[in-house]
Scaffold this motif. Structure first.
Motif, PDB file in Angstrom:
ATOM      1  N   PHE A  32     -25.719  39.299 -25.521  1.00 61.38           N
ATOM      2  CA  PHE A  32     -24.312  39.130 -25.057  1.00 61.38           C
ATOM      3  C   PHE A  32     -23.199  39.746 -25.321  1.00 61.38           C
ATOM      4  O   PHE A  32     -22.617  40.112 -24.173  1.00 61.38           O
ATOM      5  CB  PHE A  32     -23.892  37.476 -25.254  1.00 61.38           C
ATOM      6  N   SER A  33     -23.327  40.536 -26.186  1.00 57.72           N
ATOM      7  CA  SER A  33     -22.450  41.861 -26.473  1.00 57.72           C
ATOM      8  C   SER A  33     -22.793  43.007 -25.477  1.00 57.72           C
ATOM      9  O   SER A  33     -22.098  43.485 -24.999  1.00 57.72           O
ATOM     10  CB  SER A  33     -22.462  42.251 -28.123  1.00 57.72           C
ATOM     11  N   ALA A  34     -24.202  43.200 -25.288  1.00 60.40           N
ATOM     12  CA  ALA A  34     -24.454  44.166 -24.470  1.00 60.40           C
ATOM     13  C   ALA A  34     -24.431  43.672 -23.025  1.00 60.40           C
ATOM     14  O   ALA A  34     -24.150  44.603 -22.124  1.00 60.40           O
ATOM     15  CB  ALA A  34     -26.004  44.446 -24.547  1.00 60.40           C
ATOM     16  N   LEU A  35     -24.151  42.478 -22.711  1.00 56.71           N
ATOM     17  CA  LEU A  35     -23.680  42.032 -21.292  1.00 56.71           C
ATOM     18  C   LEU A  35     -22.461  42.443 -20.970  1.00 56.71           C
ATOM     19  O   LEU A  35     -22.018  42.991 -19.936  1.00 56.71           O
ATOM     20  CB  LEU A  35     -24.167  40.523 -21.256  1.00 56.71           C
ATOM     21  N   TRP A  36     -21.468  42.185 -21.961  1.00 55.67           N
ATOM     22  CA  TRP A  36     -20.456  42.748 -21.687  1.00 55.67           C
ATOM     23  C   TRP A  36     -20.065  44.331 -21.490  1.00 55.67           C
ATOM     24  O   TRP A  36     -19.560  44.563 -20.606  1.00 55.67           O
ATOM     25  CB  TRP A  36     -19.334  42.490 -23.077  1.00 55.67           C
ATOM     26  N   TRP A  37     -21.015  45.274 -22.341  1.00 57.29           N
ATOM     27  CA  TRP A  37     -20.993  46.528 -21.849  1.00 57.29           C
ATOM     28  C   TRP A  37     -21.719  46.729 -20.454  1.00 57.29           C
ATOM     29  O   TRP A  37     -21.174  47.669 -19.805  1.00 57.29           O
ATOM     30  CB  TRP A  37     -21.826  47.448 -22.856  1.00 57.29           C
ATOM     31  N   ASN A  38     -22.440  45.911 -20.066  1.00 59.51           N
ATOM     32  CA  ASN A  38     -23.164  45.879 -18.904  1.00 59.51           C
ATOM     33  C   ASN A  38     -22.277  45.718 -17.833  1.00 59.51           C
ATOM     34  O   ASN A  38     -22.193  46.544 -16.784  1.00 59.51           O
ATOM     35  CB  ASN A  38     -24.250  44.890 -18.863  1.00 59.51           C
ATOM     36  N   CYS A  39     -21.362  44.641 -17.897  1.00 61.98           N
ATOM     37  CA  CYS A  39     -20.478  44.278 -16.851  1.00 61.98           C
ATOM     38  C   CYS A  39     -19.491  45.508 -16.876  1.00 61.98           C
ATOM     39  O   CYS A  39     -18.798  45.870 -15.781  1.00 61.98           O
ATOM     40  CB  CYS A  39     -19.856  42.960 -17.299  1.00 61.98           C
ATOM     41  N   ARG A  40     -18.872  46.097 -17.899  1.00 65.67           N
ATOM     42  CA  ARG A  40     -17.872  47.205 -17.686  1.00 65.67           C
ATOM     43  C   ARG A  40     -18.625  48.319 -17.001  1.00 65.67           C
ATOM     44  O   ARG A  40     -17.811  48.977 -16.303  1.00 65.67           O
ATOM     45  CB  ARG A  40     -17.519  47.255 -19.352  1.00 65.67           C
ATOM     46  N   SER A  41     -19.719  48.617 -17.250  1.00 71.45           N
ATOM     47  CA  SER A  41     -20.366  49.721 -16.746  1.00 71.45           C
ATOM     48  C   SER A  41     -20.512  49.669 -15.292  1.00 71.45           C
ATOM     49  O   SER A  41     -20.368  50.422 -14.704  1.00 71.45           O
ATOM     50  CB  SER A  41     -21.752  50.058 -17.361  1.00 71.45           C
ATOM     51  N   PHE A  42     -20.875  48.475 -14.787  1.00 71.89           N
ATOM     52  CA  PHE A  42     -20.988  47.994 -13.383  1.00 71.89           C
ATOM     53  C   PHE A  42     -19.674  48.288 -12.742  1.00 71.89           C
ATOM     54  O   PHE A  42     -19.326  48.903 -11.632  1.00 71.89           O
ATOM     55  CB  PHE A  42     -21.522  46.733 -12.921  1.00 71.89           C
ATOM     56  N   ALA A  43     -18.596  47.874 -13.453  1.00 75.54           N
ATOM     57  CA  ALA A  43     -17.125  47.959 -12.884  1.00 75.54           C
ATOM     58  C   ALA A  43     -16.518  49.421 -12.802  1.00 75.54           C
ATOM     59  O   ALA A  43     -15.836  49.675 -11.978  1.00 75.54           O
ATOM     60  CB  ALA A  43     -16.133  46.939 -13.885  1.00 75.54           C
ATOM     61  N   GLU A  44     -17.010  49.815 -13.783  1.00 73.71           N
ATOM     62  CA  GLU A  44     -16.717  51.392 -13.701  1.00 73.71           C
ATOM     63  C   GLU A  44     -17.202  52.387 -12.878  1.00 73.71           C
ATOM     64  O   GLU A  44     -17.351  53.803 -12.801  1.00 73.71           O
ATOM     65  CB  GLU A  44     -16.694  51.859 -15.111  1.00 73.71           C
TER      66      GLU A  44
END
Length: 112
Positions: A32-44
């Motif tokens: 779930f911490s990697a999910l946070w990074w995943n969402c940020r990467s998509f947003a960027e």
């Protein structure tokens, strides 16, 4: 000759279940911490990196749970519970960070 093979199945049942619970929490924190990074990467707009993180998240989780299946239902359920506990912990952490930044996570309103 003493065997150096690690055999969790021969351990007492409660130790195996407790170890699986701890493993589930660790997996959940990672996932779930990697999910946070995943969402940020998509947003960027870093789609390639985000897809790679997504693939890695699920591959690690699948491999871990396939290994846990071999230990039986008790350890598997304990690991699943640990995963859910970690989900709640990561969710609360992300909500606190969003509150401090003045951003509301989806489904929450910011009190003015």
């Amino acid at each position: 000759m003493i065997s150096a093979q690690f055999d969790m199945v021969s351990w007492p049942w409660f130790i195996t279940v407790f170890a699986a619970l701890i493993a589930g929490v660790a997996l959940g924190l990672l996932h779930f911490s990697a999910l946070w990074w995943n969402c940020r990467s998509f947003a960027e707009g870093r789609i390639g990196f985000a897809l790679l993180v997504q693939l890695a998240r699920f591959a690690i989780l699948i491999l871990a749970f396939v290994g846990l299946v071999k230990l039986g239902a008790g350890p598997l359920l304990a690991a699943a519970l640990g995963l859910l506990l970690a989900r709640g912990a990561v969710r609360r952490r992300v909500e606190r960070q969003a509150d401090r930044a003045g951003q509301a996570p989806a489904g929450r309103e910011i009190a003015s």
